[in-house]
Design a protein around this motif. Structure first.
Motif, PDB file in Angstrom:
ATOM      1  N   HIS A  92      26.579  10.548  38.233  1.00  0.00           N
ATOM      2  CA  HIS A  92      25.785  11.473  37.443  1.00  0.00           C
ATOM      3  C   HIS A  92      26.692  12.376  36.618  1.00  0.00           C
ATOM      4  N   ARG A 259      26.960   0.853  33.933  1.00  0.00           N
ATOM      5  CA  ARG A 259      25.697   0.648  33.212  1.00  0.00           C
ATOM      6  C   ARG A 259      24.634   1.631  33.688  1.00  0.00           C
ATOM      7  N   SER A 260      24.503   1.790  35.003  1.00  0.00           N
ATOM      8  CA  SER A 260      23.475   2.680  35.535  1.00  0.00           C
ATOM      9  C   SER A 260      23.752   4.137  35.193  1.00  0.00           C
ATOM     10  N   ALA A 261      25.032   4.467  34.959  1.00  0.00           N
ATOM     11  CA  ALA A 261      25.383   5.841  34.595  1.00  0.00           C
ATOM     12  C   ALA A 261      25.145   6.120  33.117  1.00  0.00           C
ATOM     13  N   GLY A 262      24.768   5.095  32.357  1.00  0.00           N
ATOM     14  CA  GLY A 262      24.470   5.292  30.944  1.00  0.00           C
ATOM     15  C   GLY A 262      25.668   5.256  30.033  1.00  0.00           C
ATOM     16  N   LEU A 263      26.813   4.746  30.515  1.00  0.00           N
ATOM     17  CA  LEU A 263      27.971   4.636  29.655  1.00  0.00           C
ATOM     18  C   LEU A 263      27.729   3.591  28.572  1.00  0.00           C
ATOM     19  N   THR A 264      28.300   3.810  27.404  1.00  0.00           N
ATOM     20  CA  THR A 264      28.212   2.826  26.338  1.00  0.00           C
ATOM     21  C   THR A 264      29.076   1.625  26.702  1.00  0.00           C
ATOM     22  N   PRO A 272      32.931  -0.898  29.832  1.00  0.00           N
ATOM     23  CA  PRO A 272      32.746   0.327  29.047  1.00  0.00           C
ATOM     24  C   PRO A 272      33.602   0.330  27.781  1.00  0.00           C
ATOM     25  N   THR A 280      35.714   7.275  28.223  1.00  0.00           N
ATOM     26  CA  THR A 280      34.456   6.581  27.953  1.00  0.00           C
ATOM     27  C   THR A 280      33.541   7.472  27.133  1.00  0.00           C
ATOM     28  N   SER A 281      32.305   7.036  26.953  1.00  0.00           N
ATOM     29  CA  SER A 281      31.325   7.827  26.206  1.00  0.00           C
ATOM     30  C   SER A 281      30.773   8.994  27.013  1.00  0.00           C
ATOM     31  N   ALA A 282      31.017   9.023  28.335  1.00  0.00           N
ATOM     32  CA  ALA A 282      30.513  10.096  29.195  1.00  0.00           C
ATOM     33  C   ALA A 282      31.607  11.127  29.417  1.00  0.00           C
TER      34      ALA A 282
END
Length: 416
Positions: A92, A259-264, A272, A280-282
Motif C-alpha cells: 500500500h 500489479r496489485s499495488a497499482g504500479l505501472t 514494473p 517505479t511509478s509509486a
C-alpha cells in the motif's frame, strides 16, 4: 496484528534483493528487512550446485550455493534482518506491506522505502499450451527439478527430455549429471538454440545430446508416469522414450504484487516500468533484478540490486528526491523491450542500471543508435543482433543532457 518499523523493506531474497540490502547498508541506511516466501534466502541459485553464477557481480565462477553464501556473508546481521517463510500479501501507499508468516502470523510493515526484487517464474506446461496426455508424474519445470534434486526428493526414472534451449536449459544438463540423470534430447521451437552457439556445440559434440530445432511436442505419453514424448518437426513425427519432461526457460516476471499495488507495468516485459535508478511509478517504491524483465543472469541481477540499493540509500539520506521530469525511452519497432524504460534528468552522480535491450527478431547486420532530441549521442558497431541476447547501450551518456526526447534506433549496415 503486530507492526514492524524499518527504514527499507526488500521483497525477495534472491541475488538482487541480497545485493540491494548490502548496498543500502553501505549507503547509510540504518535498518533493512528482507522478506522472502521460501524457507531460506538465496532464490533459485541455492539449488544449483554447478559453477557459473555471479560472474558479473563477484568476478568469480561460483556455484549457486557459493554465491548465496557470499551474498549473505556480506550482510551485517545487526542491521539486516532476513525473514523467510513469509509472504507479502499487499503493498500500500506509505509504503506499507501486509505480510503473513507461517510461524509469526500476520503483521504490517511500515517502511520509508520498499525495493521489489521478487524475480521470475517459469511458465509451466499448461501456460505453454502443450497438447497431449497428462501423466501424474514426470512433468516438471527447471526450478522444480533443481529443488527436488537439492532436497533429495526421488524422481521417477533417469531419462529427461528438456524443452527449451536458453542458458538455463543447458544448466539442466549439469544438474542432471550431478544427480546421475541423463538428458536424452533437447527440443526447441525456434530455428536455432537460444543460448550461445559454442554451448550448443559442446552439448551436441561432447555431451552427445541431440538438439531438435524447429520442433514442438505434439503429445506426452504415459498414464501414471511419463514414458515418452512425441515431437513434430519439418522431418515429421517421432517418439523419444523418456521418464520426465523438463520445461525450461520461458520465464516471466513474478509481478502479481507489483500489479496489485497499482504500479505501472511495461506490457512488453510484464515487469514494473522504472527509471535509470530503479524508481517505479509509486512513490518510495523501487524495483530491481529479474522482476524487471526475464531473464538475465544472477550476477547481472545482483548488479541491478546493488545499484538500486545505493539509490535507495541516497533517497532516504535526502541526497535525491523522487522522480522529477522523466522522459520515456522510445524504441524502434525492431526492438522487443528496453530496461530502464524512462530517464530522469535530475539524478546526479549515481550508478545507473545496466541496459537490457532486446530485439524481437534476429537482425543479420545492423547497428544500434542512441538519440537525444535530434543529436546522435552514441552508435554501436555493425553486428548481428540476436533475440534473447542483451544489447549494451551506454545510457549514462544522457547524464549531462537537459530534458528532451530519447530514442533507440536500429539501422542497417549501409545506413550512413
Amino acid at each position: 496484528m503486530s507492526a514492524i518499523e524499518t527504514d527499507c523493506a526488500i521483497v525477495g531474497a534472491g541475488p538482487a534483493g541480497l545485493a540491494a540490502a548490502r548496498a543500502a547498508i553501505d549507503g547509510g541506511v540504518r535498518s533493512v528487512l528482507v522478506i522472502d516466501r521460501d524457507d531460506a534466502p538465496g532464490g533459485l541459485p541455492r539449488f544449483c550446485r554447478h559453477p557459473g553464477f555471479g560472474w558479473e557481480y563477484t568476478r568469480r565462477l561460483e556455484t549457486g550455493p557459493g554465491l548465496v553464501r557470499r551474498l549473505i556473508g556480506a550482510l551485517d546481521p545487526a542491521r539486516v534482518q532476513i525473514r523467510t517463510g513469509t509472504t507479502v500479501q499487499a503493498l500500500h501507499a506509505g509504503p506499507r506491506l501486509e505480510i503473513l508468516s507461517s510461524g509469526a502470523g500476520a503483521a504490517t510493515v511500515h517502511a520509508k522505502a520498499v525495493i521489489l526484487a521478487t524475480g521470475i517464474r517459469e511458465r509451466p506446461r499448461t501456460a505453454r499450451l502443450v497438447p497431449g496426455r497428462r501423466p501424474e508424474r514426470g512433468i516438471l519445470t527447471t526450478g522444480q527439478l533443481q529443488q527436488m534434486i537439492a532436497r533429495g526428493v526421488p524422481l521417477h526414472g533417469k531419462r529427461l527430455v528438456v524443452v527449451g534451449t536458453e542458458h538455463v536449459a543447458f544448466s539442466v544438463l549439469l544438474t542432471a549429471r550431478h544427480a546421475g540423470l541423463s538428458v536424452v534430447a533437447m527440443v526447441e521451437a525456434e530455428d536455432r538454440p537460444m543460448s550461445y552457439a559454442p554451448v550448443a556445440t559442446l552439448v551436441r559434440c561432447i555431451a552427445g545430446v541431440p538438439i531438435h530445432a524447429t520442433t514442438r511436442i505434439s503429445d506426452i505419453h504415459g498414464e501414471t508416469c511419463v514414458s515418452g514424448v512425441e515431437i513434430e518437426s519439418p522431418e515429421g513425427r517421432r517418439v523419444i522414450p523418456c521418464d520426465a519432461v523438463v520445461f525450461s526457460g520461458d520465464f516471466v516476471p513474478d509481478s502479481p504484487l507489483a500489479r496489485s499495488a497499482g504500479l505501472t507495468l511495461d506490457p512488453a516485459t510484464g515487469g514494473p516500468q522504472v527509471d535509470q535508478i530503479g524508481r517505479t511509478s509509486a512513490p518510495c517504491v523501487f524495483a530491481a533484478g529479474n522482476l524487471l524483465r526475464a531473464v538475465e543472469s544472477s550476477g547481472f541481477a545482483a548488479i541491478e540490486g546493488a545499484r538500486v540499493g545505493a539509490a535507495t540509500a541516497a533517497f532516504l539520506g535526502g541526497r535525491i528526491g523522487w522522480r522529477g521530469q522523466v522522459s520515456t525511452i522510445a524504441i524502434a519497432p525492431q526492438f522487443r523491450y528496453v530496461v530502464p524504460q524512462c530517464w530522469s534528468f535530475e539524478v546526479p552522480g549515481l550508478a545507473t542500471l545496466p541496459t537490457s535491450l532486446r530485439v524481437g527478431a534476429d537482425l543479420d547486420s545492423a547497428r544500434v543508435g542512441l538519440r537525444h532530441d535530434q543529436a546522435l549521442l552514441w552508435r554501436g558497431p555493425v553486428r548481428r543482433l540476436l533475440r534473447h541476447r542483451r544489447i549494451r547501450v551506454p545510457l549514462s551518456s544522457l547524464s549531462t543532457r537537459l530534458p528532451g526526447s530519447i530514442s533507440l534506433v536500429a539501422t542497417p549496415r549501409d545506413h550512413p
